[in-house]
Design an enzyme around this catalytic site. Structure first.
Site, mmCIF file in Angstrom:
data_model
loop_
_atom_site.group_PDB
_atom_site.id
_atom_site.type_symbol
_atom_site.label_atom_id
_atom_site.label_comp_id
_atom_site.label_asym_id
_atom_site.label_seq_id
_atom_site.Cartn_x
_atom_site.Cartn_y
_atom_site.Cartn_z
ATOM 1 N N GLU A 293 0.828 -1.205 0.000
ATOM 2 C CA GLU A 293 0.000 0.000 0.000
ATOM 3 C C GLU A 293 0.865 1.259 0.000
ATOM 4 O OE1 GLU A 293 -4.133 -0.876 2.203
ATOM 5 O OE2 GLU A 293 -2.393 -1.597 3.332
ATOM 6 N N GLU B 214 -4.318 -9.511 3.576
ATOM 7 C CA GLU B 214 -5.092 -9.167 4.772
ATOM 8 C C GLU B 214 -6.281 -10.083 5.014
ATOM 9 O OE1 GLU B 214 -3.206 -5.167 3.639
ATOM 10 O OE2 GLU B 214 -3.900 -6.988 2.627
#
Length: 701
Positions: free
Chosen positions: A105, A125
């Site tokens: 990210e 995730e």
């Protein structure tokens, strides 16, 4: 302590260099350092391009997991990554090692991305039940498209640099050391006058992301997503990327990510994640260095022995594979090669690697081949006398320092150790089939097993990339004790009371197991369990009925898939379990002989009666000190026995049910079904105190 982030001006390139061992997690010091260094780069008039790079073995590995579910100290992830994207000078990230989750990210917020050829990057995730919460659901779709982003987030698996470049995830694959390769690329961009290129300003390619197309994709992932809900929030976040500008999309992502952290699913998955990393820390075990494992030997070249040899070879350990005859040895080595060939055919190994691994496995028909081994593991049939004989033979030839491991699944390590002159160096090393694939390794301490042997056994697990869980010495240890005296036992009792094998298996598969207990019994071989119980009865007794259906099937030669008939019927070349009228008739006869009335049993009772014994027997193992902590039990059952990870393991699941409720239901079945449902004292105590198994672990350490 050295600074986590430092700035270096290198002519036209300003370098933000992160060095936060061991894995460059993005903690508050890193976030603060990135912002400070970025300000320095922007203020440096010589700098045209900013390079974000990492020291050590990996790029930013992800978010600081200690912050999950808690307060995040400023600056937060959004603030830091937004600052990178807002930079008025182009920012380049150079990736190496693994850039996962928050690490990727961060790279997405940069204007350009480069990576070394062996770098891997992904958004895992979902394995923790979390919606990415640092811009990933908004920037990744803008970069590679909504459908590829969905697949990366739902599968959770990393991609390599070549695939990442083809997807548009990175712009360049650089050669040499990451920092130098990144510098070279940044200088080329500076020479070209490359512009700032903000990911957040892109529009999302929504091809393949209609409701029907997403539904079809989820169906293709049904097995992996069984019982899960995180994917629904992830899809909602990606839709926000399609429909909203970046700032609004980030707000929607944050709402969904924070909500996912509060879900029981995420709490359970995070419990298992952290438990797997803590089970190797044994309370009261003195700090000491493990003995080196340079060479190994395995006695028995059957399915388990061959798989253990493969696991050792995969870890680079030269291994002698020993059998009693050349014929048996040749058969075992042939199976090992065929197993590796399957891996090659799936693209997970090269032919050269196959030959390298086979070269590490040396066949032998004499136990003298174990004369230079640091660890010797017997993997012969589950028979006390046979295993004692093998261990005595190994003891006579193995070097004095060698650990002697037994791959027994149920037999007493203390008793087996009596066959040797080094009981302190005898340990249970219970691998799970297939041994070269399954992650769990149950490490069983006998009464005289030394701390040094335990420490070295945990190192064996680490070296083989397995999760080692230490158990005390009791019938079946942790996993098989709970399965035999809990889960499977009650499944058989339910058969006698009138539930069909199909109903029981369907209920437990809906609960989250990949296969119901009757299908597992057939797959493993019904006679295997019968042999285990024959050995058990030599030392302990169990009140009847205790596996009378399975043992009756064994007596009839109906052993499951390998004979074409067991609990179910099977067709040649077909592993589908078909109803077996003969089994139904046999169960009816056995129930009548024991005067057990048959009735219609609802699904809720079946689920409760199969799961509650796991919890109760687990509590007894904690009481008896066989398991150190409840989390050890949870890891054994989620890693080796198929208990759904998203429920956290049997003991964590008990906490979510509430121990008062669990005790009430166990007590109910104790009244109606008898002695073997007696509530474990620890369960009684914790329920009375309003406690949990999680709190018990915190107390025990």
């Amino acid at each position: 302590m050295a600074e986590a982030v430092r700035y270096e001006g290198r002519g036209e390139v300003g370098v933000i260099l992160i060095d936060r061992p061991p894995v460059n997690a993005i903690d508050v010091a890193v976030r603060r350092g990135i912002q400070t260094a970025l300000d320095q780069a922007l203020a440096d008039p010589a700098v045209k391009v900013v390079l974000l790079a990492c020291e050590g073995r990996t790029f930013l590995s992800g978010a600081d997991l200690n912050e999950l579910g808690g307060a995040i100290e400023a600056p937060g992830y959004y603030e830091t990554f937004d600052a990178l994207e807002a930079s008025t000078k182009p920012v380049v990230a150079v990736l190496h090692g693994t850039a996962l989750g928050g690490g990727l990210e961060c790279a997405l917020a940069c204007h350009y991305r480069a990576a070394v050829a062996d770098a891997r990057m992904g958004m895992p995730e979902i394995t923790l039940g979390i919606v990415p919460g640092a811009g990933g659901t908004q920037r990744l779709p803008r970069l590679i498209g909504a459908r590829p982003a969905l697949e990366m987030m739902i599968a959770g698996a990393p991609v390599d640099a070549a695939k990442a470049k083809a997807m548009g995830l990175i712009d360049e694959i650089v050669e040499g050391a990451p920092l130098q390769g990144g510098l070279d690329y940044a200088r080329r961009l500076a020479a070209q006058g490359a512009p700032v290129r903000r990911t957040g300003e892109r529009t999302v390619d929504a091809a393949g992301f209609s409701e029907a197309e997403v539904a079809d994709y989820l169906k293709s992932q049904a097995r992996a997503l069984k019982g899960r809900t995180t994917q629904e929030k992830t899809i909602a976040a990606i839709r926000a990327a399609i429909e909203l500008p970046l700032a609004d999309g980030l707000k929607r992502e944050d709402e969904l990510s924070q909500a996912s952290l509060k879900d029981r699913e995420s709490e359970a998955l995070r419990h298992v994640f952290f438990a797997e990393r803590e089970v190797g820390k044994i309370p009261g075990l003195p700090a000491m260095e493990p003995a080196p494992i340079r060479k190994a030997a395995v006695v028995g070249a059957g399915t388990m022995g061959g798989g253990i040899a493969m696991a050792l070879a995969n870890a680079g350990v030269p291994t002698a594979l020993i059998e009693v005859s050349q014929e048996a040895l040749d058969r075992g080595l042939k199976q090992v090669r065929e197993n590796y060939e399957v891996t090659v055919s799936r693209g997970r190994m090269t032919p050269q690697e196959l030959e390298q691994r086979m070269g590490l496995i040396r066949g032998a028909t004499s136990q003298d081949a174990a004369a230079d081994a640091d660890v010797v593991i017997e993997a012969v049939f589950e028979d006390m006398d046979l295993k004692k004989k093998v261990l005595a033979g190994i003891d006579a030839v193995a070097p004095p320092h060698a650990i002697l491991g037994s791959n027994t699944s149920t037999l007493s390590i203390t008793e087996l150790a009596k066959a040797t002159r080094r009981p302190e160096q005898v340990v249970g090393l219970h691998f799970f089939s297939p041994a070269h694939v399954m992650r769990l390794l149950e490490i069983v301490r006998g009464e005289q097993t030394s701390s040094q042997t335990l420490v070295t056994s945990l190192e064996v697990a680490r070296k083989l990339k397995k999760t080692g869980v230490v158990s005390g010495d009791a019938f079946g240890f942790i996993g098989n004790k709970m399965m035999q005296d809990g889960y499977f036992r009650e499944a058989e009792q339910l058969l006698l009371e009138g539930a069909s094998p199909e109903q029981i298996d369907a209920v437990m598969e809906r609960f989250g197991f990949a296969m119901g207990p009757n299908k597992v019994n057939d797959m493993a071989g019904i006679d295997v369990g019968t042999k285990v119980r024959e050995e058990l009865y030599k030392r302990e007794s169990r009140p009847d009925p205790y596996f009378v259906v399975s043992d009756a099937l064994t007596a009839q030669g109906k052993l499951g898939q390998k004979t074409g008939e067991g609990v179910y019927l099977y067709k040649a070349g077909d592993r589908t379990a078909y109803p077996n009228p003969a089994t139904t008739a046999l169960i009816r006869e056995l129930a009548q002989a024991r005067q057990i009335p048959q009735r219609t049993i609802d699904d809720a009772e079946i689920e409760e009666r199969c799961i509650l014994p796991l919890i109760n027997v687990g509590a007894q193992l904690l009481d008896d000190g066989i398991a150190y902590r409840a989390k050890d039990i949870d890891v054994v059952w989620t890693s080796g026995y198929g208990f759904p990870r998203h429920l956290g393991g049997p003991m964590f699941y008990a906490d979510t049910l509430g121990l008062k409720h669990v005790l009430e239901r166990v007590a109910h079945y104790h009244e109606t079904l008898g002695h073997y449902w007696t509530p474990a004292p620890l369960l009684v105590r914790l329920a009375g105190e309003g406690g949990t198994f999680t709190q018990f672990d915190q107390h025990r350490g």
